[in-house]
Design a protein around this motif. Sequence first.
Motif, PDB file in Angstrom:
ATOM      1  N   ALA A 270      42.833  29.374  42.273  1.00 45.32           N
ATOM      2  CA  ALA A 270      44.295  29.255  42.271  1.00 45.32           C
ATOM      3  C   ALA A 270      44.861  29.714  40.924  1.00 45.32           C
ATOM      4  O   ALA A 270      45.897  30.387  40.863  1.00 45.32           O
ATOM      5  N   GLU A 271      44.176  29.380  39.849  1.00 50.51           N
ATOM      6  CA  GLU A 271      44.634  29.821  38.521  1.00 50.51           C
ATOM      7  C   GLU A 271      44.522  31.335  38.376  1.00 50.51           C
ATOM      8  O   GLU A 271      45.356  31.964  37.727  1.00 50.51           O
ATOM      9  N   VAL A 272      43.476  31.914  38.956  1.00 51.99           N
ATOM     10  CA  VAL A 272      43.322  33.375  38.914  1.00 51.99           C
ATOM     11  C   VAL A 272      44.529  34.044  39.590  1.00 51.99           C
ATOM     12  O   VAL A 272      45.112  34.988  39.054  1.00 51.99           O
ATOM     13  N   HIS A 273      44.906  33.548  40.746  1.00 54.18           N
ATOM     14  CA  HIS A 273      46.058  34.134  41.436  1.00 54.18           C
ATOM     15  C   HIS A 273      47.327  33.975  40.612  1.00 54.18           C
ATOM     16  O   HIS A 273      48.162  34.882  40.528  1.00 54.18           O
ATOM     17  N   ALA A 274      47.468  32.818  39.987  1.00 53.22           N
ATOM     18  CA  ALA A 274      48.675  32.553  39.190  1.00 53.22           C
ATOM     19  C   ALA A 274      48.753  33.443  37.952  1.00 53.22           C
ATOM     20  O   ALA A 274      49.835  33.608  37.387  1.00 53.22           O
ATOM     21  N   VAL A 275      47.625  34.019  37.528  1.00 54.97           N
ATOM     22  CA  VAL A 275      47.666  34.928  36.375  1.00 54.97           C
ATOM     23  C   VAL A 275      48.558  36.132  36.689  1.00 54.97           C
ATOM     24  O   VAL A 275      49.407  36.513  35.885  1.00 54.97           O
ATOM     25  N   HIS A 276      48.379  36.732  37.876  1.00 56.47           N
ATOM     26  CA  HIS A 276      49.210  37.910  38.185  1.00 56.47           C
ATOM     27  C   HIS A 276      50.496  37.551  38.925  1.00 56.47           C
ATOM     28  O   HIS A 276      51.354  38.392  39.138  1.00 56.47           O
TER      29      HIS A 276
END
Lengths: 235, 235
Positions: free
Chosen positions: B105-111
């Motif tokens: 979820a944090e990876v997605h929130a990066v972009h």
Amino acid sequence: MAYDLWYWPNIPGRGEFVRLALEAADIAYRDRAREEGADALVADLQARRGLRPFAPPYLVDGDFAIAHVAHILAWLADRHGFGAGDLPRDLELITLQLTISDMVAEVHAVHHPIGAGLYYEDQKEAAARAAAQFREERIPKFLHYFEDALAPNGGPFVLGSGWSHVDTSLLQLVEGLRYMFPQRMETLGERYPRLQACCEAVAGLARVAAYRASDRCIAFNEEGIFRHYPELDSR
Amino acid sequence: MAYDLWYWPNIPGRGEFVRLALEAADIAYRDRAREEGADALVADLQARRGLRPFAPPYLVDGDFAIAHVAHILAWLADRHGFGAGDLPRDLELITLQLTISDMVAEVHAVHHPIGAGLYYEDQKEAAARAAAQFREERIPKFLHYFEDALAPNGGPFVLGSGWSHVDTSLLQLVEGLRYMFPQRMETLGERYPRLQACCEAVAGLARVAAYRASDRCIAFNEEGIFRHYPELDSR
């Protein structure tokens, strides 16, 4: 023997979802960091090795530690009989509980869109944009979903007449949203009668009411997940 | 009878964590939206009522649907014997799996730091700041945690010599990070030898290798969770 709950001592945060279920089910627990301080929590977490919690909250029973709100609650429900007592229904409750966890993570990301390691003051512009998206798109989408989940069994709780961890969590979620977005939640309020009835029913449970009136229950504040920054709210 | 897996047909995304375990365990499934298209997925999800998935991926077995990657995998592991087969260990695996979900979820929130409802192009500045935080603070914190979890049983897998859903998910997670942050992951590469050995052991499982070489396996791309935007990477 009482469980040890480890969570930050000055905020309701994610820990409150666990506390509410423990209180509603009359399960004995020690809120360790509230007794011993945040440093004791950091020390306990850092002393653990191998397969261990990544972050608070976690619950400890002897040598065993379990982390993540939805996981802790599913485990407690199974042990203490406040789930459905029927595997497919219990699994559906976990699906709902995990969706609550996802929404809570999104709530935190509203005021910390760039990163949890920076202050809110250093990401206010991005937060204002994130809040607009969250208010308009995400709150109605999530609340509609929970409203729908309360329909099949006739309410007031997801399972019907008996409460589960999903219901106590929905109360905390809705109360948190009302604290963080009072204007937006007033606008949306009438749209979710089943959710409203569920929250009232949970708040009316004798043990929940006694807990929330006690000094064990920490008020929402601007260190937590749900923060009232007026500039992030709007009808 | 084969399970029905419902997930977006054009990205590995969250669905890939489920696919990898299904393939590794040789479990029959139909990847419905890859056969019938994304519209069929939307129609299936919208037709569901009551206690139902909030979002893909979800797995359907007759009348029963289960959602959320960690929840689906825990359920499959229990049914098909690729967990520990011992309750405390299985619960610890779920704690790890939920931490993988949090990182994803944090990876997605990066972009998409402002919101999933906006294009990347409309939040590039915030994404650049989020990526710096994520590369510096979050990747090492999470990878150190997984490295630590691989220690107690001697590797190459979390449980020792037998793979579990956590191992297949760690491969996908690390491969995704390498795709999205090739420079940063090259810098960090040497620091996590157990994680590296785990990934190699999973990739070397005959069924996983056959699946990844097949056209059933979708390559990472810029519609998914792990996206290679060179401007978000750095040593």
